[in-house]
Design a protein around this motif. Structure first.
Motif, PDB file in Angstrom:
ATOM      1  N   TYR A  18      -1.591   2.647 -13.170  1.00 54.18           N
ATOM      2  CA  TYR A  18      -2.191   1.388 -12.555  1.00 54.18           C
ATOM      3  C   TYR A  18      -1.345   0.844 -11.169  1.00 54.18           C
ATOM      4  O   TYR A  18      -0.224   0.520 -11.741  1.00 54.18           O
ATOM      5  CB  TYR A  18      -2.428   0.385 -13.817  1.00 54.18           C
ATOM      6  CG  TYR A  18      -2.979  -0.715 -13.401  1.00 54.18           C
ATOM      7  CD1 TYR A  18      -4.032  -0.926 -12.829  1.00 54.18           C
ATOM      8  CD2 TYR A  18      -1.973  -1.867 -13.421  1.00 54.18           C
ATOM      9  CE1 TYR A  18      -4.571  -2.280 -12.234  1.00 54.18           C
ATOM     10  CE2 TYR A  18      -2.546  -3.312 -13.222  1.00 54.18           C
ATOM     11  CZ  TYR A  18      -3.654  -3.507 -12.552  1.00 54.18           C
ATOM     12  OH  TYR A  18      -4.434  -4.513 -12.173  1.00 54.18           O
ATOM     13  N   GLN A  19      -1.984   0.527 -10.274  1.00 55.95           N
ATOM     14  CA  GLN A  19      -1.086   0.377  -9.205  1.00 55.95           C
ATOM     15  C   GLN A  19      -0.717  -1.168  -9.065  1.00 55.95           C
ATOM     16  O   GLN A  19       0.015  -1.650  -8.229  1.00 55.95           O
ATOM     17  CB  GLN A  19      -1.526   0.837  -7.731  1.00 55.95           C
ATOM     18  CG  GLN A  19      -2.949   0.331  -7.531  1.00 55.95           C
ATOM     19  CD  GLN A  19      -3.611   0.733  -6.175  1.00 55.95           C
ATOM     20  OE1 GLN A  19      -3.197   1.497  -5.569  1.00 55.95           O
ATOM     21  NE2 GLN A  19      -4.604   0.157  -5.524  1.00 55.95           N
ATOM     22  N   HIS A  41       1.845   6.798  -6.855  1.00 55.26           N
ATOM     23  CA  HIS A  41       0.676   7.475  -7.178  1.00 55.26           C
ATOM     24  C   HIS A  41       1.128   8.936  -7.148  1.00 55.26           C
ATOM     25  O   HIS A  41       1.076   9.901  -7.996  1.00 55.26           O
ATOM     26  CB  HIS A  41      -0.465   7.332  -6.365  1.00 55.26           C
ATOM     27  CG  HIS A  41      -1.531   6.319  -6.724  1.00 55.26           C
ATOM     28  ND1 HIS A  41      -2.317   6.624  -7.862  1.00 55.26           N
ATOM     29  CD2 HIS A  41      -1.928   5.100  -6.176  1.00 55.26           C
ATOM     30  CE1 HIS A  41      -3.289   5.743  -7.989  1.00 55.26           C
ATOM     31  NE2 HIS A  41      -2.892   4.590  -7.094  1.00 55.26           N
ATOM     32  N   GLU A  59      -6.885  -3.012  -8.836  1.00 53.30           N
ATOM     33  CA  GLU A  59      -7.965  -2.023  -9.032  1.00 53.30           C
ATOM     34  C   GLU A  59      -7.991  -1.076  -7.679  1.00 53.30           C
ATOM     35  O   GLU A  59      -8.044  -1.868  -6.743  1.00 53.30           O
ATOM     36  CB  GLU A  59      -9.513  -2.701  -8.977  1.00 53.30           C
ATOM     37  CG  GLU A  59     -10.264  -1.601  -9.821  1.00 53.30           C
ATOM     38  CD  GLU A  59     -11.545  -2.270 -10.098  1.00 53.30           C
ATOM     39  OE1 GLU A  59     -12.585  -1.470  -9.761  1.00 53.30           O
ATOM     40  OE2 GLU A  59     -11.888  -3.324 -10.501  1.00 53.30           O
ATOM     41  N   GLN A  60      -7.818   0.187  -7.812  1.00 54.03           N
ATOM     42  CA  GLN A  60      -7.665   0.977  -6.652  1.00 54.03           C
ATOM     43  C   GLN A  60      -8.767   1.127  -5.729  1.00 54.03           C
ATOM     44  O   GLN A  60      -8.516   1.191  -4.490  1.00 54.03           O
ATOM     45  CB  GLN A  60      -7.530   2.542  -7.285  1.00 54.03           C
ATOM     46  CG  GLN A  60      -6.212   3.076  -6.521  1.00 54.03           C
ATOM     47  CD  GLN A  60      -6.278   4.747  -7.074  1.00 54.03           C
ATOM     48  OE1 GLN A  60      -6.541   4.742  -8.069  1.00 54.03           O
ATOM     49  NE2 GLN A  60      -6.165   5.467  -6.088  1.00 54.03           N
ATOM     50  N   SER A  73       2.547   1.917  -3.542  1.00 54.98           N
ATOM     51  CA  SER A  73       1.672   2.334  -4.504  1.00 54.98           C
ATOM     52  C   SER A  73       1.143   3.924  -4.187  1.00 54.98           C
ATOM     53  O   SER A  73       0.990   4.506  -5.047  1.00 54.98           O
ATOM     54  CB  SER A  73       0.215   1.600  -4.407  1.00 54.98           C
ATOM     55  OG  SER A  73       0.590   0.051  -4.321  1.00 54.98           O
ATOM     56  N   GLN A  74       1.188   4.131  -3.016  1.00 51.27           N
ATOM     57  CA  GLN A  74       0.796   5.536  -2.361  1.00 51.27           C
ATOM     58  C   GLN A  74       1.933   6.407  -3.041  1.00 51.27           C
ATOM     59  O   GLN A  74       1.719   7.575  -3.482  1.00 51.27           O
ATOM     60  CB  GLN A  74       0.826   5.618  -1.094  1.00 51.27           C
ATOM     61  CG  GLN A  74      -0.020   6.694  -0.386  1.00 51.27           C
ATOM     62  CD  GLN A  74      -0.144   6.499   0.959  1.00 51.27           C
ATOM     63  OE1 GLN A  74       0.812   5.758   1.602  1.00 51.27           O
ATOM     64  NE2 GLN A  74      -1.147   7.085   1.796  1.00 51.27           N
ATOM     65  N   ASN A 116       0.821  -1.233   0.000  1.00 53.55           N
ATOM     66  CA  ASN A 116      -0.088   0.152   0.163  1.00 53.55           C
ATOM     67  C   ASN A 116       0.710   1.155   0.041  1.00 53.55           C
ATOM     68  O   ASN A 116       0.649   2.271  -0.735  1.00 53.55           O
ATOM     69  CB  ASN A 116      -1.078  -0.101   1.089  1.00 53.55           C
ATOM     70  CG  ASN A 116      -2.209  -1.003   1.194  1.00 53.55           C
ATOM     71  OD1 ASN A 116      -2.605  -1.217  -0.298  1.00 53.55           O
ATOM     72  ND2 ASN A 116      -2.671  -1.442   2.040  1.00 53.55           N
TER      73      ASN A 116
END
Ligand SMILES: Nc1ncnc2c1ncn2[C@@H]1O[C@H](COP(=O)(O)OP(=O)(O)OP(=O)(O)O)[C@@H](O)[C@H]1O
Ligand SMILES: [Mg+2]
Length: 358
Positions: free
Chosen positions: A222-223, A194, A226-227, A190-191, A187
């Motif tokens: 696209y992380q 982003h 699905e976000q 990904s943060q 997480n």
């Protein structure tokens, strides 16, 4: 950051060279097979500990030699001079020396010598698999978020362990302790990704518009899942599938940067020249953002500058590069291809069978 002196020993067909580059543009002119790409690879290796065409050190070290040695003097924005040395043996062992101290890691080298590479091999950024775009994103995350390298190393370790365990596991409960560690790392990575893409998106779109004004680029991160969905929950739901493949099928290791125009992937739509311009736009946007953020320019290596580009586009790219005020190394087979770009403070180097002269 600029390279003030560069020494290359036993690197591909370059036996021994010492050059004093200009802090502005440096052109490397030579015939096919003369050593232009090798020269740029040597600079790249100083900042990465590896070459960009081959990972195997035996391919890069000059035939019949036991190791390659690179040395450079670097001037930082605060006018501090650093000496950086790197040697690599046939077994792949790196020795890094910074300011006469040994035992540095590659990450420290990368921090000292940030650079952007634009080569014909670099088309992979746009037409290759997602790993090339992840590498692009992660370059920025590495340079802008100090915690990123540790997170990234943890992610690799946890996924490796999880995949090994998947082979042996009977039910999801056996994976739970791993996922408890994996989920927060995934997480956070990904943060950060982003966040970084949000920061450079404007620069990417603006630069690609400068180069390709007739297209409106859409750039979506696209992380890897699905976000709107919860990663921990997805790991539970995907257990049977993951077990079947002995592989974690979703996660940050599947992240991508989706580049589209009117919903069409750019690698389907664009010509080679347009792809090259977009690749340059991405690299320049990233380099420029780095420069603004750190108040220090990053270096640009551009191999085979003229290939795929018409005269107008070459001039456009040259103008944009000049505006960055960075140190740039550009290779070309023919001086005519770059003549219009050469300014007073620039330098031209000629290379023939690995021998470089100014
Ligand atoms: N380990 C090595 N030891 C010695 N020579 C090598 C080694 N690896 C590659 N070479 C040779 O180095 C030469 C220079 O290659 P390089 O790719 O740098 O040329 P180039 O100037 O970029 O050519 P082009 O214009 O075709 O791109 C080639 O002839 C290649 O065979
Ligand atoms: Mg080449």
């Amino acid at each position: 950051m600029t390279i003030a002196q560069l020494n290359i020993h036993d690197f591909r067909n370059i036996n021994s060279a010492e050059i004093l580059p200009s802090p502005k543009f440096n052109f490397i002119i030579g015939d096919n097979g003369s050593g232009k790409t090798s020269f740029l690879e040597a600079i790249y290796m100083l900042g990465h500990g590896r070459a960009f065409r081959h990972q195997l050190s035996s391919r890069i070290i000059q035939h019949d030699k036991s190791e390659l040695v690179l040395f450079s003097k670097i001037i930082s924005t605060k006018n501090k001079i650093h000496s950086v040395g790197l040697s690599k043996t046939r077994s792949g062992e790196n020795k890094i020396k910074i300011d006469n101290d040994q035992g540095f890691k590659l990450a420290e080298l990368a921090k000292l010598l940030p650079m952007q590479l634009i080569t014909p091999e670099g088309f992979d950024l746009l037409s290759g698999g997602p790993k090339y775009r992840r590498a692009f994103i992660d370059w920025g995350c590495f340079h802008h978020y100090s915690e990123f390298i540790t997170l990234w190393n943890n992610l690799r370790r946890l996924l490796k362990q999880r995949n090994a365990l998947l082979k042996r596991s009977i039910n999801y409960d056996q994976l739970k302790p791993w996922d408890k560690e994996l989920v927060p790392v995934a997480n956070r990575i990904s943060q950060i990704r982003h966040d970084y893409i949000e920061k450079i998106r404007h620069e990417i779109i603006k630069t690609s518009h400068d180069f390709l004004p007739e297209y409106d680029l859409d750039c979506q991160f696209y992380q890897g899942w699905e976000q709107s969905l919860d990663y921990a929950q997805l790991l539970v739901e995907n257990f049977e599938r993951d077990k079947l493949f002995s592989y974690t099928t979703i996660g940050p290791h599947k992240a991508d940067l989706k580049l589209r125009i009117n919903n069409i992937p750019i690698e389907v739509l664009f010509s080679r020249g347009q792809l090259k311009l977009l690749m340059c736009a991405l690299r320049l946007a990233q380099g420029e953002f780095y420069a603004q953020y750190h108040n220090q320019a990053c270096l640009y290596l551009i191999d085979d500058f003229a290939s795929e580009l018409d005269l107008t586009k070459r001039a456009l790219l040259a103008k944009r590069l000049k505006s960055t005020d960075s140190q740039v190394f550009i290779s070309a087979v023919d001086q005519e291809q770059i003549q219009a770009m050469v300014d007073e403070n620039d330098k031209i180097f000629y290379i023939k069978s690995g021998i470089i002269s100014e």
